[in-house]
Write an enzyme that holds these catalytic residues in place. Structure first.
Site, short mmCIF file in Angstrom:
data_model
loop_
_atom_site.label_atom_id
_atom_site.label_comp_id
_atom_site.label_asym_id
_atom_site.label_seq_id
_atom_site.Cartn_x
_atom_site.Cartn_y
_atom_site.Cartn_z
N SER A 254 -48.94 39.96 120.40
CA SER A 254 -48.65 39.22 121.63
C SER A 254 -49.53 37.99 121.77
CB SER A 254 -48.85 40.12 122.85
OG SER A 254 -48.04 41.26 122.76
N1 SAH Z 1 -49.74 45.16 121.30
C1 SAH Z 1 -49.16 44.87 120.04
C2 SAH Z 1 -47.70 44.54 120.24
C3 SAH Z 1 -46.88 44.80 119.04
S1 SAH Z 1 -45.16 44.48 119.26
C4 SAH Z 1 -49.86 43.67 119.42
O1 SAH Z 1 -50.22 42.76 120.16
O2 SAH Z 1 -50.03 43.65 118.21
C5 SAH Z 1 -44.59 46.01 119.95
C6 SAH Z 1 -44.78 47.23 119.11
O3 SAH Z 1 -44.13 48.31 119.77
C7 SAH Z 1 -44.15 47.13 117.73
O4 SAH Z 1 -45.12 47.39 116.75
C8 SAH Z 1 -43.06 48.21 117.75
O5 SAH Z 1 -42.89 48.84 116.50
C9 SAH Z 1 -43.60 49.17 118.79
N2 SAH Z 1 -42.62 50.06 119.41
C10 SAH Z 1 -41.37 49.78 119.83
N3 SAH Z 1 -40.81 50.88 120.39
C11 SAH Z 1 -41.74 51.86 120.33
C12 SAH Z 1 -41.76 53.22 120.76
N4 SAH Z 1 -40.72 53.82 121.35
N5 SAH Z 1 -42.89 53.94 120.53
C13 SAH Z 1 -43.95 53.38 119.92
N6 SAH Z 1 -43.99 52.11 119.50
C14 SAH Z 1 -42.88 51.35 119.71
#
Ligand code: SAH
Length: 221
Positions: A69
């Site tokens: 993000s």
């Molecule tokens: N906070 C992280 C955001 C990553 S993007 C950062 O800044 O790096 C969002 C993440 O949520 C992705 O890695 C995706 O694989 C994960 N995601 C999506 N649905 C999910 C779920 N149901 N349970 C766990 N992770 C999930």
């Protein structure tokens, strides 16, 4: 041999600029959040080819169609969690692990769930190398929460869902805060839910754009 030596960090000034120009300038005032973001080497959470962009004012790809993000959004969501130190926090969507590191600095325990195992393993390695020992990881569907560890003082979901998953509301402690993007696949708003006197109080923060929350209480793949 440690992965990271603060004295040799060539990105320190970029990080200070990020905090003053992108985060403090836009109204984030929680000094603990600002300090954590000044300290944590965000460039270690992106692949080497993207390191020079790690402190820029936008999200970056981390593989598997996912993104780390934008720094300001990390700050905004973290400030909204109102962490003071003793909390137990649930994070859904570990991704790069950058947000996880911020939580690990600001709270006592972090429970972090990611559905893509390779992303989780990479995040785990970086966090361990940086010395965080207060984070528990799980591969799976975070929309179901982590019932064995509930209740949580704070819950953060860093992927966008059509609604706040019911299990997460159930796993929120009295007085607890939940922050997540809610909307359709293309545009969402950040929603903050506070549980007070057994009822849920909901407010919206800012329009945002996140990748999809995929799971039983999220979107279909
Ligand atoms: N906070 C992280 C955001 C990553 S993007 C950062 O800044 O790096 C969002 C993440 O949520 C992705 O890695 C995706 O694989 C994960 N995601 C999506 N649905 C999910 C779920 N149901 N349970 C766990 N992770 C999930």
């Amino acid at each position: 041999m440690s992965l990271y030596s603060p004295e040799r960090d060539i990105y320190r000034r970029a990080r200070e600029r990020m905090v003053s120009q992108q985060i403090a300038a836009r109204g984030i005032t929680d000094e603990r959040v600002l300090e954590a973001m000044r300290r944590i080497p965000r460039h270690l959470f992106v692949e080497e080819a993207l390191r020079d962009q790690a402190y820029a004012d936008h999200p970056l790809p981390i593989g598997y169609g996912q993104t780390i993000s934008q720094p300001y959004i990390v700050a905004l969501m973290t400030e909204a969690l109102e962490l003071r130190g003793p909390e137990k926090v649930l994070e859904v969507g570990t991704g790069s692990g950058y947000q996880t590191a911020i939580l690990a600095e600001l709270a006592r325990w972090v429970y972090s769930i990611e559905r893509h195992a390779p992303l989780l393993e990479r995040a785990r390695r970086v966090l361990e190398a940086l010395g965080y020992d207060n984070v528990f990881f799980r591969v799976g569907d975070g929309t179901r929460g982590w019932p064995e560890a509930a209740p949580f003082d704070a819950i953060i979901v860093t992927a966008a869902g059509p609604r706040v998953p019911e299990p997460l509301l159930e796993q929120l402690a009295e007085g607890g805060r939940l922050v997540m993007p809610v909307g359709d696949e293309w545009s969402q708003v950040l929603v903050k839910v506070v549980k007070r006197g057994g009822t849920f109080h909901r407010q919206t923060l800012e329009p945002v754009r996140f990748v999809k929350l995929v799971g039983e209480y999220g979107f279909e793949e």
